[in-house]
Design a protein around this motif. Structure first.
Motif, short mmCIF file in Angstrom:
data_model
loop_
_atom_site.label_atom_id
_atom_site.label_comp_id
_atom_site.label_asym_id
_atom_site.label_seq_id
_atom_site.Cartn_x
_atom_site.Cartn_y
_atom_site.Cartn_z
N SER A 69 39.68 45.03 45.91
CA SER A 69 39.78 43.48 45.03
C SER A 69 40.70 43.30 44.04
O SER A 69 40.90 42.26 43.57
N ARG A 70 41.00 44.45 43.28
CA ARG A 70 42.23 44.16 42.18
C ARG A 70 43.21 43.63 42.68
O ARG A 70 44.11 43.06 41.45
N ASP A 71 43.28 43.35 44.28
CA ASP A 71 44.85 43.17 44.62
C ASP A 71 44.19 41.42 44.80
O ASP A 71 45.28 40.91 44.78
N GLY A 72 43.27 40.80 44.59
CA GLY A 72 42.81 40.02 45.12
C GLY A 72 43.07 39.15 46.66
O GLY A 72 43.71 40.45 47.15
N PRO A 408 42.81 38.52 40.96
CA PRO A 408 42.95 40.09 41.30
C PRO A 408 41.60 40.14 40.61
O PRO A 408 41.51 40.11 39.36
#
Length: 512
Positions: A69-72, A408
């Motif tokens: 989820s840090r990449d969005g 992100p």
């Protein structure tokens, strides 16, 4: 992340919590005449997208735990530029080529650059911070009160340090939008001259002569005359309900579509205030409650074929967005709803599994903007942990999603985001505001406890930032949307021209 209870205990805890909520709920059924619970059609993502991996609107536990989820996630909507600062408060607004970033108390005071940041977005790929507004209302936390009136080129914000604030109100001339000029150094800004209001939410009448402030506890509604912006003065106050939220207005400013925090819409006749009658009365014309969604946030007035409607947005309880026909102002009628798959009753168990550990909010709408008030073609909404969602609304009978951008996640960056309400709320783990919708799903036999149990379930404290919280209205600028999310701050986004063509008379419309 630490799971505080074994699997069986978590299962029992969820059931007990739901049972405790049952006396607080109505029948558990949608309001009379409400459309059936179903999700809008899925967006068809073009090449170059990074689509969601689970249900529409969901950020699955696996993506949160793995760091994915840090990449969005994005579909037909891409990032042009950003100005993160130390977070984006709750709601922020834009005007001309500028954005005004709301503050969240007390976090905004714990780092440098305290106050409302002014961002010049002349180049959306490289937004520039020009100045910071540091009047008392701006430092006290603006919550959902920071609003703009285009007609008079005014920016107003009230001080809301803890859910409800009182007395502080600042009015700015934004004809030079990058350098606002304070107009009221006396009442509302001078601490010795408070304006007698309570505030949580606020907004302008269409002509900009009245700023309305609403409180949530109690639901006091105040009309502040801004004919002379240097001397804001209250000309009417009333208590239309226990807890009120945002609103929208008819084009002539004589009808207020007021959001009931308990879940519903009230229509008020505010014509006497609009006409400046000496002893104005504000009668209630209609009260439409519902139970599939609560903490109703605001209402966006539009017309379809000349018939007045509002888009009513529920902040909690998986209510999504309702389209309401208000042509009979004493008998408004819900005609359609906009929900994502993760909002449906049968997916509230999956919602618990993913949203647990992410704090109070799960996947709910917050603020929406239509691309024009007459026969709108698209509606863009902030959807808390689901990011920014865009819908084709040309045909109210066939609303579908066309794009989304879920920014992100800034997992583990809490210490850098003091102006984000997500940072402070992350002390709490469970999505408590979703409890009524979970209980209703249980009542209907649509909740499978096994589906609700996962790696994140049972995290009761010190939740993470594994999604962002998007609260601000995504405001239309041609093919662009300008908005602010709690953790990522200001975002300039661009819709693919293959899926959206701006109408010639585009006018971003949020209601107040």
């Amino acid at each position: 992340m630490t799971s505080l209870f074994p699997r069986a205990a978590r299962h029992c805890g969820a059931v007990v919590a739901a049972l405790l909520l049952l006396p607080l709920l109505a029948s558990g059924q949608p309001a009379t005449g409400a459309p059936p619970n179903r999700a809008v059609g899925l967006a068809d993502c073009l090449p170059g997208s990074r689509p969601e991996t689970g249900l529409q609107g969901d950020v699955p536990a696996a993506d949160r735990d793995s760091g994915r989820s840090r990449d969005g996630f994005h579909c037909n909507l891409r990032l042009l530029g950003t100005s993160a600062g130390r977070g984006g408060g709750i709601t922020s607004v834009t005007y001309d080529h500028c954005a005004y970033i709301g503050t969240f108390f007390p976090g905004n005071l714990l780092g440098p650059d305290q106050g409302v940041r002014v961002i010049d977005v002349s180049d959306p790929t490289a937004p520039v911070h020009t100045t910071t507004l540091t009047e008392p209302a701006m430092l006290a936390g603006t919550w959902e009160s920071l609003k703009v009136n285009r007609t008079r080129e005014l920016l107003v914000g009230a001080g809301v340090p803890a859910l409800t604030g009182a007395g502080l109100l600042s009015v700015y001339d934004i004809s030079d939008c990058a350098h606002p000029r304070l107009l009221n150094p006396g009442p509302g800004t001078d601490l010795a001259l408070p304006v007698p209001i309570t505030a949580h939410e606020g907004g302008f009448s269409p002509d900009g002569l009245t700023y309305w402030a609403s409180g949530t506890a109690p639901g006091l509604l105040s009309a502040v005359d801004l004919t002379d912006p240097a001397n804001p003065r209250v000309i009417w106050q009333g208590l239309p309900g226990l807890s009120m939220h945002g609103f929208g207005f008819s084009p002539d400013g004589t009808r207020m579509y007021l959001a009931n925090n308990m879940g519903g819409l009230k229509i008020l006749d505010v014509g006497a205030v609009q006409r400046r009658e000496p002893e104005p009365r504000v009668p209630e014309l209609a009260d439409l409650p519902w139970t599939d969604g609560w903490a109703t946030q605001h209402n966006v007035p539009v017309t379809y074929g000349g018939v007045p409607h509002v888009f009513a947005v529920d902040e909690a309880g998986s209510g999504g967005v309702k389209l309401i026909d208000v042509s009979d102002e004493r008998n408004p009628r819900i005609t359609r709803s906009i929900k994502l798959e993760i909002n449906l009753p049968e997916h509230q168990d999956s919602m618990i599994a993913s949203a647990s550990g992410g704090s109070l909010f799960a996947y709910d709408a917050h603020y929406c903007a239509a691309d024009r008030p007459v026969d709108p073609t698209a509606l863009a909404c902030s959807w808390t942990s689901s990011g920014i969602r865009v819908f084709d609304v040309r045909d109210p009978d066939a609303i579908r999603e066309i794009a989304y951008f879920n920014p992100p996640a800034r997992t583990g960056e809490n210490a850098d985001l003091w102006n984000s309400p997500h940072t402070l709320a992350s002390i709490i783990g469970p999505p408590l505001l979703a409890a009524p919708s979970v209980a209703q799903a249980m009542l209907r036999g649509e909740f499978d406890p096994e589906e609700a149990i996962g790696s994140r379930t049972g995290t009761l404290a010190f939740g993470d930032l594994s999604t962002d919280w998007c609260f601000s209205p995504p405001e239309w600028r041609g093919n662009q949307l300008w908005t602010t999310c709690a953790d990522n701050g200001f975002l300039a986004l661009e819709l693919s021209p293959a899926i959206y063509t701006p109408p010639a008379d585009q006018l971003s419309t949020t209601g107040s």
